[in-house]
Motif scaffolding. Structure first.
Motif, PDB file in Angstrom:
ATOM      1  N   UNK A 206      49.859  45.975  35.950  1.00  0.00           N
ATOM      2  CA  UNK A 206      49.665  44.778  36.781  1.00  0.00           C
ATOM      3  C   UNK A 206      48.606  45.001  37.860  1.00  0.00           C
ATOM      4  N   UNK A 207      48.476  46.247  38.313  1.00  0.00           N
ATOM      5  CA  UNK A 207      47.465  46.541  39.340  1.00  0.00           C
ATOM      6  C   UNK A 207      46.070  46.200  38.831  1.00  0.00           C
TER       7      UNK A 207
ATOM      8  N   UNK B 275      41.355  42.671  38.898  1.00  0.00           N
ATOM      9  CA  UNK B 275      40.353  41.835  38.207  1.00  0.00           C
ATOM     10  C   UNK B 275      40.386  40.407  38.745  1.00  0.00           C
ATOM     11  N   UNK B 276      41.605  39.895  38.900  1.00  0.00           N
ATOM     12  CA  UNK B 276      41.740  38.510  39.378  1.00  0.00           C
ATOM     13  C   UNK B 276      41.119  38.365  40.761  1.00  0.00           C
ATOM     14  N   UNK B 277      41.424  39.316  41.638  1.00  0.00           N
ATOM     15  CA  UNK B 277      40.911  39.210  43.016  1.00  0.00           C
ATOM     16  C   UNK B 277      39.399  39.386  43.067  1.00  0.00           C
TER      17      UNK B 277
ATOM     18  N   UNK C 266      37.078  39.565  34.691  1.00  0.00           N
ATOM     19  CA  UNK C 266      37.966  39.361  33.542  1.00  0.00           C
ATOM     20  C   UNK C 266      38.564  40.685  33.087  1.00  0.00           C
ATOM     21  N   UNK C 267      39.631  40.595  32.312  1.00  0.00           N
ATOM     22  CA  UNK C 267      40.284  41.811  31.803  1.00  0.00           C
ATOM     23  C   UNK C 267      39.605  42.257  30.498  1.00  0.00           C
ATOM     24  N   UNK C 268      38.300  42.420  30.579  1.00  0.00           N
ATOM     25  CA  UNK C 268      37.511  42.681  29.372  1.00  0.00           C
ATOM     26  C   UNK C 268      37.910  43.993  28.685  1.00  0.00           C
TER      27      UNK C 268
ATOM     28  N   UNK D 241      42.919  36.490  36.237  1.00  0.00           N
ATOM     29  CA  UNK D 241      41.531  36.750  35.855  1.00  0.00           C
ATOM     30  C   UNK D 241      40.985  35.675  34.918  1.00  0.00           C
ATOM     31  N   UNK D 242      41.842  34.742  34.513  1.00  0.00           N
ATOM     32  CA  UNK D 242      41.403  33.650  33.639  1.00  0.00           C
ATOM     33  C   UNK D 242      41.267  32.375  34.472  1.00  0.00           C
TER      34      UNK D 242
END
Ligand SMILES: Cc1cc2nc3c(=O)[nH]c(=O)nc-3n(C[C@H](O)[C@H](O)[C@H](O)COP(=O)(O)OP(=O)(O)OC[C@H]3O[C@@H](n4cnc5c(N)ncnc54)[C@H](O)[C@@H]3O)c2cc1C
Length: 396
Positions: free
Chosen positions: A25-26, A31-33, A37-39, A214-215
């Motif tokens: 989750x970290x 990524x979101x902050x 993206x979670x590429x 991140x989306x």
């Protein structure tokens, strides 16, 4: 009735869980902050074959079903990485193209969807139509062999990460005039189009959402977007309605799995905390039933939702679409409510720590709240159940 996964499904679950925990989750929050993206996670999941578990082997997929894809969605979410794009790209777009696309469309899109190198997002919601899809105003009209697509869509997830968007539009058929080739009264038929996200005439504008993810969600403006004839999903306009329906059950089941995984994640985080946190002498706060019972209650709700997800996925993979429709809607409802309850309960059980970024539960509040609205709201599911299970008349 069989509640066990097959050995292969068990292995898949363990392997996806391990991948999810490797990122955790970290990583998702970071990524979101950062507006990223979670590429890395997406690409690794693609390389390992997890994004294409439901795609036929001849197109590079795993040859499994929605049961397998639901496992992937649930386990990544249970590791703190709920990826909405799993619901739109492999669940909706791959199912629609596999079941109703032409041979050429299957060959062109499925291998990339299977290894994750291609993402196709899904656009049905419109500002004016909302939950009432009969009011969709996006229209496609013929111009020679081409199509011209005009309309507006809202809340469309992942447009910035995807090469294509599957757009639900309507096409006027029959011109109503006596003596014409088609003299039937003019009506609008639904049709799906695979639209490149860089097509001229297609503009996107990012929506500010109160969801830490991140989306991203977008408004889409389609202004006479010119598409070749083969952008239409299927051989003819008759494919439109079945293609639209084909995406619904996979969508409901996988989004439910994501909710159940998120609920498990939150309860696990909270239980680990309450079992060790001591503020009244030597006993952990989890000893107090005022703390433990709400968590236990949430755990029961999540487990009930998981049972319904398993039932819905099993029915769907057995080709029992109508029964899967009822179970899938119920699963989505149950999981949406259970996830929201679990995350809220986890935040409460952690006290002040629950609101910190470090403990990683409040970070999911926005996402689980949205899960009671999208992709289908709890009220529209209750309408469905009232009509199709309880035999009530439609109120709208
Ligand atoms: C995070 C997120 C991601 C999304 N991603 C996508 C996406 O990728 N693609 C896409 O196409 N859409 C997407 N959506 C849109 C989503 O599917 C819609 O928000 C949802 O279907 C509800 O439509 P609406 O927002 O227009 O609400 P409305 O239809 O305006 O409804 C507002 C409220 O009224 C209730 N309501 C409406 N009609 C009735 C009725 N007859 N009976 C009882 N209650 C009713 C609804 O349940 C809701 O609570 C996303 C939304 C969110 C929040």
């Amino acid at each position: 009735m069989n509640f066990d996964l097959t050995p292969e499904q068990d292995q898949l679950r363990d392997a996806v869980r391990a991948l999810g925990r490797k990122y955790g989750h970290g990583y998702f929050v970071e990524k979101a902050k950062a507006g990223a993206h979670t590429t890395e996670l997406w690409q690794e999941a693609g390389r390992l074959g997890y994004l294409g578990v439901n795609i036929p082997t001849e197109y590079g997929g795993g040859g499994g079903g929605i049961t397998e894809l639901a496992i992937v969605c649930e386990e990544l979410a249970a590791a703190g990485c709920p990826l909405l794009l799993l619901v739109v790209s492999p669940a909706i777009a791959a199912t629609v193209i596999n079941k109703h696309g032409t041979d050429e469309q299957r060959k062109r899109h499925l291998p990339g969807l299977a290894d994750g190198s291609r993402k196709i997002v899904f656009a049905i919601t419109e500002p004016e139509a909302g939950s009432n899809f009969h009011r969709l105003g996006t229209v496609a009209r013929r111009d020679g062999d081409d199509w011209l697509l005009t309309g507006r869509k809202c809340y469309i997830s992942g447009v910035d990460e995807a090469g294509h968007v599957l757009v639900v539009a309507r096409v006027a058929v029959g011109d109503g005039s006596a003596g014409s080739a088609d003299a039937s009264p003019q009506k609008l038929k639904p049709a799906l189009f695979i639209v490149p996200t860089d097509a001229p005439g297609l503009e996107k504008s990012k929506l500010d959402m109160e969801i830490l993810s991140p989306e991203n969600q977008f408004l889409l403006y389609l202004d006479d977007v010119r598409l070749p004839a083969d952008a239409l999903v299927g051989e003819s306009l008759d494919a439109g309605l079945p293609a639209l329906f084909a995406g619904l059950n996979p969508e409901r089941i996988t989004v439910a799995a994501m909710g159940a995984g998120t609920g498990r994640y939150a309860i696990e985080r909270a239980s680990a905390y309450t079992a060790t946190r001591k503020v009244w002498g030597g006993r952990s706060i989890g000893t107090h039933q005022g703390v433990a019972h709400p968590l236990a209650h949430a755990a029961v709700q999540v487990e009930l939702a998981r049972l319904m997800i398993h039932k819905a996925a099993t029915l769907y993979d057995a080709g029992r679409d109508l029964e899967a429709g009822v179970a899938g809607n119920m699963a989505k409802y149950a999981a949406g409510e259970a996830a929201a309850l679990a995350v809220d309960t986890a935040v409460q059980a952690l006290g002040g720590a629950g609101m910190t970024t470090e403990y990683g539960v409040a970070t999911l509040l926005g996402a689980v709240r949205a899960g009671r609205i999208a992709p289908v709201s709890r009220e529209m599911i209750l309408n469905f159940v009232a009509q199709h299970v309880l035999g009530q008349d439609k109120s709208y």
